[in-house]
Design a protein around this motif. Structure first.
Motif, mmCIF file in Angstrom:
data_model
loop_
_atom_site.group_PDB
_atom_site.id
_atom_site.type_symbol
_atom_site.label_atom_id
_atom_site.label_comp_id
_atom_site.label_asym_id
_atom_site.label_seq_id
_atom_site.Cartn_x
_atom_site.Cartn_y
_atom_site.Cartn_z
ATOM 1 N N GLU A 156 0.807 -1.217 0.000
ATOM 2 C CA GLU A 156 0.000 0.000 0.000
ATOM 3 C C GLU A 156 0.845 1.274 0.000
ATOM 4 N N ASN B 35 -2.719 -9.761 -5.967
ATOM 5 C CA ASN B 35 -2.644 -9.526 -4.526
ATOM 6 C C ASN B 35 -2.354 -10.847 -3.822
ATOM 7 N N SER C 6 -2.407 -10.048 0.750
ATOM 8 C CA SER C 6 -2.036 -8.856 1.533
ATOM 9 C C SER C 6 -2.997 -8.650 2.706
ATOM 10 N N THR D 119 -3.595 -2.660 0.159
ATOM 11 C CA THR D 119 -3.079 -2.724 -1.209
ATOM 12 C C THR D 119 -4.205 -2.723 -2.238
#
Length: 408
Positions: free
Chosen positions: A117, A176, A179, A183
């Motif tokens: 992020e 992803n 996460s 994010t």
């Protein structure tokens, strides 16, 4: 004790010693083979939820089914192998091991992301700015007045599967990798603000697989004539993608298979590398030495195998992606080894006739701009040791047939 052992050896007939030696070698071979079957990593099956993606719409977000060239390829490959086992001459050949569905856009970009992020936003901004300017967002640019970059007009060798000149557009796949931060939210907010509806797609893995697993999963679902995977930290200058495309075009074979990788080899001795700790530089050189010893010739000559900026032509993907096993940091090397060992394809003359064959997929190593970015998840000592062990297991598994290009 040594004297007694020496005496026994001298008194034992030569043929008995020879037989014992052969038996010992065979035992050691099969012991290693069995051990590799136990410790060699194998990718976990893909979960149903990992075959969907989230993208933005003008009114919110939507979840859709993820296109997958790999599923079609896998079904065709299984049919082909079943036919070979049955040896039924009445059935025509369905699949070629290098077949892949036609591209829908010019460029696919895969970003593996795990808790990114804080770093992914600048990377996306730089990427979209370059991709918009170079490829536009419309896969069919003849509907627009905008003039797209033209392909080089210099004479090129005759190839099959050559990229279509009338195809443009791009897609961004953010994988992803389980996460636990924002994010996904950051990526979707960026997509909404920049109108990247159904261009930026977020695929979420239910369980963390590692960088290699994330990249492999993303590459199984790309729709582009070219597929790039790039680190989400933005350490590589995204506009150097143009150099990679040129490098890939220079090495493609008769089936338009080619790979171009970003390289930081030219930065050795530069300020960016000198500023690193002495331990990190030592481990980097030690790993490169191990790499030269354990990998096949073409891969061992590559100065930088680990740079997270690699480009593949679409025709190269079926010879690499379906056979990937490594899901950790060592996956880059397996990709390059698979490229080197890919089956031969015909070499075509300028008139399209076959004039020879070309084994393996050529790899162009292209110098790129690169800078250190904070927040790396690499544990220098621990991961360096894991990479060295992983490389040894990987190489032994391929050499001894634990890993094979066959799917059965």
């Amino acid at each position: 004790m040594m004297e007694a052992l020496t005496s026994v050896i001298w008194e034992t007939p030569a043929h008995t010693l020879f037989a014992a030696s052969v038996a010992l070698v065979v035992f050691a071979f099969y012991s290693l083979f069995a051990a590799l079957h136990l410790i060699a990593p194998r990718p976990r099956p893909v979960l149903p939820s990992e075959k969907t993606y989230i993208t933005t719409t003008p009114t919110g977000t939507v979840t859709r089914q993820l296109p997958c060239w790999h599923d079609r390829w896998l079904a065709d490959r299984h049919a082909s192998e079943a036919r070979a086992r049955n040896d039924d001459p009445t059935k025509t050949d369905i699949a070629d091991t290098g077949s892949i569905e036609p591209a829908e856009v010019r460029m696919s970009v895969v970003f593996p992301a795990y808790n990114e992020e804080d770093r992914i936003l600048p990377t996306l901004k730089e990427a979209v700015e370059y991709l918009d300017a170079t490829f536009s967002r419309d896969p069919h640019p003849h509907h627009q007045q905008k003039t797209l970059p033209k392909r080089p007009s210099t004479p090129r060798k005759h190839v099959m599967n050559a990229p279509r000149d009338d195809l443009s557009g791009y897609e961004i796949l953010i994988v992803n990798d389980g996460s636990t931060d924002r994010t996904v939210d950051v990526a979707l907010e960026f997509s909404r603000e920049h109108g990247l509806h159904d261009i930026l797609r977020v695929v979420t893995l239910a369980k963390n697989r590692g960088k290699g697993g994330s990249v492999t999963h993303g590459l199984r679902h790309v729709r582009g004539e070219y597929a790039l995977f790039a680190d989400a930290d933005g350490a590589s200058k995204f506009s150097d993608l143009g150099k990679l495309i040129e490098g890939c075009e220079e090495v493609v074979d008769g089936a338009h298979r080619g790979v171009a990788i970003g390289s930081r080899g030219h930065l050795v001795g530069s300020e960016a590398v000198v500023k690193r700790s002495a331990l990190r530089n030592f481990l980097m050189r030690s790993f490169h030495l191990v790499l030269m010893i354990l990998t096949p010739p073409a891969t061992s000559r590559i100065r930088d195998t680990q740079c997270g900026f690699k480009l593949f032509s679409r025709a190269a993907l079926p010879h690499i992606v379906p056979y990937m096993h490594a899901e950790g940091w060592i996956f880059d090397i397996e990709m390059l080894m698979l490229a080197e060992s890919a089956p031969a394809v015909p070499v075509l003359g300028h008139d399209g006739t076959v004039i020879g064959s070309s084994p393996g997929i050529k790899v162009a190593e292209v110098p790129i701009d690169w800078h250190e970015v904070g927040g790396s998840k690499l544990n220098v000592i621990q991961d360096s040791i894991k990479m060295a062990i992983g490389l040894a297991v990987l190489r032994a598994s391929w050499m001894m047939g634990v890993y094979r290009r066959r799917l059965t």
